[in-house]
Scaffold this motif. Structure first.
Motif, PDB file in Angstrom:
ATOM      1  N   MET A  87       0.806  -1.219   0.000  1.00  0.00           N
ATOM      2  CA  MET A  87       0.000   0.000   0.000  1.00  0.00           C
ATOM      3  C   MET A  87       0.844   1.276   0.000  1.00  0.00           C
ATOM      4  O   MET A  87       0.301   2.379  -0.065  1.00  0.00           O
ATOM      5  CB  MET A  87      -0.930   0.013   1.216  1.00  0.00           C
ATOM      6  N   SER A  88       2.153   1.136   0.081  1.00  0.00           N
ATOM      7  CA  SER A  88       2.999   2.329   0.173  1.00  0.00           C
ATOM      8  C   SER A  88       2.952   3.177  -1.093  1.00  0.00           C
ATOM      9  O   SER A  88       3.396   4.332  -1.092  1.00  0.00           O
ATOM     10  CB  SER A  88       4.447   1.934   0.481  1.00  0.00           C
ATOM     11  N   GLY A 113     -14.296  -4.938  -4.585  1.00  0.00           N
ATOM     12  CA  GLY A 113     -13.359  -5.538  -3.649  1.00  0.00           C
ATOM     13  C   GLY A 113     -14.067  -5.845  -2.346  1.00  0.00           C
ATOM     14  O   GLY A 113     -15.303  -5.795  -2.263  1.00  0.00           O
ATOM     15  N   ASP A 114     -13.290  -6.150  -1.306  1.00  0.00           N
ATOM     16  CA  ASP A 114     -13.928  -6.418  -0.016  1.00  0.00           C
ATOM     17  C   ASP A 114     -13.609  -5.312   0.981  1.00  0.00           C
ATOM     18  O   ASP A 114     -12.700  -4.506   0.785  1.00  0.00           O
ATOM     19  CB  ASP A 114     -13.545  -7.798   0.532  1.00  0.00           C
ATOM     20  N   ALA A 115     -14.390  -5.265   2.058  1.00  0.00           N
ATOM     21  CA  ALA A 115     -14.269  -4.173   3.024  1.00  0.00           C
ATOM     22  C   ALA A 115     -12.910  -4.128   3.721  1.00  0.00           C
ATOM     23  O   ALA A 115     -12.378  -3.030   3.927  1.00  0.00           O
ATOM     24  CB  ALA A 115     -15.401  -4.262   4.045  1.00  0.00           C
ATOM     25  N   PRO A 116     -12.310  -5.266   4.102  1.00  0.00           N
ATOM     26  CA  PRO A 116     -10.983  -5.173   4.732  1.00  0.00           C
ATOM     27  C   PRO A 116      -9.953  -4.495   3.834  1.00  0.00           C
ATOM     28  O   PRO A 116      -9.182  -3.640   4.286  1.00  0.00           O
ATOM     29  CB  PRO A 116     -10.624  -6.638   5.002  1.00  0.00           C
ATOM     30  N   TYR A 117      -9.934  -4.872   2.565  1.00  0.00           N
ATOM     31  CA  TYR A 117      -9.016  -4.236   1.616  1.00  0.00           C
ATOM     32  C   TYR A 117      -9.358  -2.760   1.448  1.00  0.00           C
ATOM     33  O   TYR A 117      -8.478  -1.895   1.486  1.00  0.00           O
ATOM     34  CB  TYR A 117      -9.084  -4.960   0.274  1.00  0.00           C
ATOM     35  N   GLY A 119     -10.825  -0.782   3.462  1.00  0.00           N
ATOM     36  CA  GLY A 119     -10.460  -0.057   4.672  1.00  0.00           C
ATOM     37  C   GLY A 119      -8.983   0.289   4.719  1.00  0.00           C
ATOM     38  O   GLY A 119      -8.601   1.388   5.142  1.00  0.00           O
ATOM     39  N   ARG A 120      -8.145  -0.639   4.280  1.00  0.00           N
ATOM     40  CA  ARG A 120      -6.699  -0.391   4.233  1.00  0.00           C
ATOM     41  C   ARG A 120      -6.363   0.716   3.241  1.00  0.00           C
ATOM     42  O   ARG A 120      -5.522   1.574   3.505  1.00  0.00           O
ATOM     43  CB  ARG A 120      -5.953  -1.679   3.874  1.00  0.00           C
ATOM     44  N   LEU A 127      -8.653   8.772   4.224  1.00  0.00           N
ATOM     45  CA  LEU A 127     -10.101   8.905   4.024  1.00  0.00           C
ATOM     46  C   LEU A 127     -10.920   7.987   4.936  1.00  0.00           C
ATOM     47  O   LEU A 127     -12.108   7.765   4.699  1.00  0.00           O
ATOM     48  CB  LEU A 127     -10.448   8.587   2.559  1.00  0.00           C
ATOM     49  N   SER A 128     -10.310   7.478   5.980  1.00  0.00           N
ATOM     50  CA  SER A 128     -11.000   6.521   6.850  1.00  0.00           C
ATOM     51  C   SER A 128     -12.269   7.085   7.471  1.00  0.00           C
ATOM     52  O   SER A 128     -13.228   6.352   7.726  1.00  0.00           O
ATOM     53  CB  SER A 128     -10.061   6.043   7.959  1.00  0.00           C
ATOM     54  N   GLU A 129     -12.260   8.393   7.720  1.00  0.00           N
ATOM     55  CA  GLU A 129     -13.414   9.018   8.371  1.00  0.00           C
ATOM     56  C   GLU A 129     -14.344   9.705   7.373  1.00  0.00           C
ATOM     57  O   GLU A 129     -15.295  10.373   7.771  1.00  0.00           O
ATOM     58  CB  GLU A 129     -12.928  10.040   9.407  1.00  0.00           C
ATOM     59  N   SER A 130     -14.085   9.537   6.085  1.00  0.00           N
ATOM     60  CA  SER A 130     -14.831  10.294   5.068  1.00  0.00           C
ATOM     61  C   SER A 130     -16.132   9.637   4.645  1.00  0.00           C
ATOM     62  O   SER A 130     -16.990  10.302   4.062  1.00  0.00           O
ATOM     63  CB  SER A 130     -13.942  10.501   3.825  1.00  0.00           C
ATOM     64  N   PHE A 131     -16.289   8.328   4.929  1.00  0.00           N
ATOM     65  CA  PHE A 131     -17.429   7.595   4.392  1.00  0.00           C
ATOM     66  C   PHE A 131     -18.239   6.911   5.486  1.00  0.00           C
ATOM     67  O   PHE A 131     -17.701   6.399   6.461  1.00  0.00           O
ATOM     68  CB  PHE A 131     -16.944   6.547   3.381  1.00  0.00           C
TER      69      PHE A 131
END
Length: 220
Positions: A87-88, A113-117, A119-120, A127-131
């Protein structure tokens, strides 16, 4: 807000090559891992694996859906494997973070894709808090975009009125079912989709830079 978009209450975004630039090349790494997964599973050479991979993608919407239908593959095992990428290559986009924060209404991610991916990816992009939520491939019961049932399921799950919803995607074909149920559609034309010329009448807006476009519509 741009007057033509004043009715939008729900902002829905694809993930890969939409919330980050195609130049990050993240999905190319995933694509390579998918090819290797198919090669190992079916014990074939790389060229045959590529042919099968792309055949399933075009016939079923995702390679995973084809592998489930034809070979009974465990989706959790598959997704954990193909999403094990570096992810870098992703960087924070401060302009996009700020624009999303200014958007009025609900904001969701709609991904094959899936939620775990997802989320990463969102965490790496800042953008973790954007959605509000991530509607992923498990939620669609492995009937991915552009299957119309995926869009109906999204709207039912979050009580969305399509007529008040806008959907942003880099894959033009995934916008057609959204337009069919009344959504406003935005195509990110960034070169990630290599297709022949076709009908684009179901696309309302074509943009090249999502953050820039969002700031434009918010300033009008």
């Amino acid at each position: 807000m741009l007057p033509a978009l004043g009715h939008i209450r729900n902002w829905i975004f694809d993930l890969d090559n939409t919330l980050y630039p195609v130049r990050a090349n993240l999905f190319a790494m995933i694509d390579a891992r998918i090819g290797e997964y198919v090669r190992t599973l079916l014990n074939c050479d790389p060229a045959e694996a590529h042919r099968i991979q792309k055949g399933y993608f075009h016939a079923h919407g995702t390679t995973l859906s084809g592998l489930i239908a034809e070979h009974g593959v465990d989706p959790h095992h598959y997704l954990a494997d193909v999403h094990d990428v570096d992810m870098s290559v992703l960087e924070r986009d401060e302009a996009l973070i700020a624009a999303l924060a200014r958007l009025p209404g609900r904001k969701l991610v709609f991904t094959n894709g899936d939620a775990p991916y997802a989320g990463r990816v969102l965490d790496r992009l800042g953008l973790s808090e954007s959605f509000e939520a991530i509607h992923d491939i498990h939620a669609t019961e492995y009937r991915p975009k552009p299957d119309p049932s995926a869009y109906r399921g999204l709207c039912e799950a979050y009580d969305l009125n399509p007529a008040e919803s806008l959907f942003v995607e880099d894959m033009a074909r995934n916008l057609k079912p959204a337009k069919a149920i009344g959504m406003t559609t935005v195509w990110i034309d960034n070169g990630s989709e290599q297709t022949a010329d076709e009908d684009r009448s179901f696309i309302d807006y074509t943009v090249t830079d999502l953050g820039h476009w969002l700031h434009q519509i918010l300033e009008d």
